[in-house]
Scaffold this active site. Sequence first.
Site, PDB file in Angstrom:
ATOM      1  N   TYR A 177      21.760  32.580  -6.015  1.00 54.17           N
ATOM      2  CA  TYR A 177      20.527  31.908  -5.609  1.00 54.17           C
ATOM      3  C   TYR A 177      19.335  32.635  -6.213  1.00 54.17           C
ATOM      4  CZ  TYR A 177      16.833  30.003  -2.608  1.00 54.17           C
ATOM      5  OH  TYR A 177      15.697  29.396  -2.140  1.00 54.17           O
ATOM      6  N   ASP A 185      18.038  39.333 -11.567  1.00 53.03           N
ATOM      7  CA  ASP A 185      17.323  38.957 -10.358  1.00 53.03           C
ATOM      8  C   ASP A 185      17.593  40.041  -9.322  1.00 53.03           C
ATOM      9  OD1 ASP A 185      16.479  37.973  -7.925  1.00 53.03           O
ATOM     10  OD2 ASP A 185      17.216  35.943  -8.258  1.00 53.03           O
ATOM     11  N   LYS A 214       9.967  40.460  -2.052  1.00 54.34           N
ATOM     12  CA  LYS A 214       9.262  41.125  -0.952  1.00 54.34           C
ATOM     13  C   LYS A 214       9.630  42.578  -0.770  1.00 54.34           C
ATOM     14  CE  LYS A 214      12.684  38.607   1.719  1.00 54.34           C
ATOM     15  NZ  LYS A 214      13.215  37.944   0.513  1.00 54.34           N
TER      16      LYS A 214
END
Length: 433
Positions: free
Chosen positions: A142, A237, A265
């Site tokens: 994802y 990622d 984050k």
Amino acid sequence: MKSSSDLFKRAKKVISGGVNSPVRAFRAVDSNPLFISRAKGSKIYDVEEREYIDYVCSWGPMILGHSNELILKKVEKAMHNGLSFGAPVEAEVQIAEMIVSMVPGVEMVRMVNSGTEAVMSAVRLARGFTKRDKIIKFEGCYHGHSDSMLVKAGSGVLTAGIPDSLGVPRNLAGDTLTAVYNNISSVQRLFEENKNQIAAVIIEPVAANMGVIPPEEGFLKELSCICRQNSSLLIFDEVITGFRLGAGGAQEYFGVEADIVTFGKIIGGGMPVGAYAGRKEIMEYVAPCGGVYQAGTLSGNPVAMAAGLAQLEILNSSPGIYEDINKKAEVLGSGLEKIVQKHKVPVTLNRVGSLLCMFFSQNPVTNYQEAKQSNTKYYAAFFKSMLSKGIYLAPSQFEAMFVSTAHTYEDIDATLKAVEESLAENIALMEEL
């Protein structure tokens, strides 16, 4: 007193599905969500003031636990100076300098506001740099909800059983090719079938959105070699693994350098922030230096930068933090293994550093197809039992457990006791399911 049930009823009237991110709806565990009021250290508290040991950690970034005092002080100071300027601030220079100093191969950084935005921008940059259109991603990984990444995605998409999303144009999806995680031949085949058309390969170096699936020995290095041979870029990622597996993230952990790295984050201490970074020759294609456009009023927001800088300073100056969280995760993982074996429950445990996942499957889990064989009904029963005992796990089989510095060995003992009781209570139910 407010209750989660009452708030959820209200939320469903004014928010689609009652939540602002699908996995929070608890549908995958046949339950209703908890509404959280506060958090401190390893604990979170719902609106009814019930306490839970938290292994979600805001989906990863709370490496130092919730409400770290040093981070809060820096945030409070920044808030008093203003919440947003839409202009450069010193902290964004400082945090970029720190990322460059900590992460292998990174020479320049561009701040954004989320992991999704970071990936979307990195993919656009790869296409602009290579002058090619096609991207290879891996089934079950994802990378946020931008159009070209919602093809055989993981996380909440996998939980809901939705292979793609409505609203994604066919031509965009057509430029996203999917390979099998941990299967290098599937990557080679795509390169052979699409010669000189592939801009980049994007991968979660540890697949942490279909549970936790580590890369097999040599897989990432072979991937890097294939990209170089075909003049394509390799994008890591690291929205989850960045600064969690180590100060240099997955690149340092596995000894493999990517061309572009994305963060979320985790570099904001949990606040809404993201970044993409890479070599100078690539990053200078981004406007205003180059023709790859990306902008954002809140990029480099002073409050988020203050939080992120505080967290990175702590991580950079305290290398023992990684030994600490990895050791705690190891103790938790070995305890889980013993309990599973004792009760003869069909569970496979995967762990990389401070990331863990209990797959309710008796077979090894090394890719998306194997992850999907997990018994989600078993997991739902286990989840609800653990929640009733004060242990907050991800409301989906296909997510990670995260360990922080704030977790204590007493927390781990309490967790293992709850696991022992939950599995014992649910064995008969699992047999029925």
